[in-house]
Design an enzyme around this catalytic site. Sequence first.
Site, PDB file in Angstrom:
ATOM      1  CD  GLU A  82      -2.773   1.180   2.477  1.00 36.03           C
ATOM      2  OE1 GLU A  82      -3.742   1.967   2.461  1.00 36.03           O
ATOM      3  OE2 GLU A  82      -2.567   0.369   3.405  1.00 36.03           O
ATOM      4  CD  GLU A 141      -7.572   1.098   5.832  1.00 33.89           C
ATOM      5  OE1 GLU A 141      -6.953   0.094   6.218  1.00 33.89           O
ATOM      6  OE2 GLU A 141      -7.030   2.037   5.213  1.00 33.89           O
ATOM      7  CG  HIS A 201      -3.175   6.625   1.827  1.00 34.75           C
ATOM      8  ND1 HIS A 201      -2.772   7.337   2.927  1.00 34.75           N
ATOM      9  CD2 HIS A 201      -3.497   5.389   2.278  1.00 34.75           C
ATOM     10  CE1 HIS A 201      -2.847   6.569   4.011  1.00 34.75           C
ATOM     11  NE2 HIS A 201      -3.294   5.381   3.632  1.00 34.75           N
TER      12      HIS A 201
END
Length: 271
Positions: free
Chosen positions: A154, A248, A190
């Site tokens: 990730e 998430e 992100h």
Amino acid sequence: MIKSAVTIALVPEIKSGPWIFWEDLEKGLEKAATLGFDAVELFTASADALDENLLTNLLQKHGLQLAAVGTGAGKVIHGLTLTDPDPEVRQKAISFISEMISFGAKFGAPAIIGSMQGNVLPNGNREETMNWLAEGLAMLEKKAAESGVFLIYEPLNRYETNLLNTMEAGSVFLEKTGLENTKLLADLFHMNIEEVDMAQSIRSYGKHIGHVHFADSNRRPIGFGHSDISPIAEALKKIDYQGYVSAEAFPYPNPDAAAEQTIREFRKWFR
């Protein structure tokens, strides 16, 4: 077919993190199934923290799959990373993740390497640190292949790591190091921070994407921030993505409402 998943965390030390359901595995699975999720993404303290037979029975009972397993407890609880200057710590990190790979693989689920990737330390050597990362991932992707799954790496935002922050950086790294059984996790939170154009990054580096974290710009469930999901959804369809889109996200305004919002948005864009 793109599939839906929701996170369940069973680690008290990470309770402030972006997980939809907490602590009660069976209740989380029951709610996920009732809402129509295809799978759950699970965060446990270790590979042996949860009885495998119990998990098997509960997944079968509720008609759910295991989408992936997180490894973050290795960093949060034990302070382990793949790029620690101490070779003994790096080996312990590899062992911890290897055990998580074996655990997840029994359910056909890959392991995610997020925070356990670590950082280049203030006085550290970047090239040396990246070599440590490559060496660790090479061993772990081999373990994953032998277990019948792939490995997930990730790219995190700049405030969480200074290793690889974008889909481009992650893709270049995988290709340069010859990591063929490691896929990237496209985490929309992100990416919102690091990518110039999230949809374009997905289209450009889609061949390396193996998992998606479905969260808005503020890490709340999709629809509670300012990310434009339409082009992102179209990009995932364009690359013929066949994996999980997993929530998430923070349990905002509460776990049940967050799960309901997530599955509503998932159906809006992918069904």
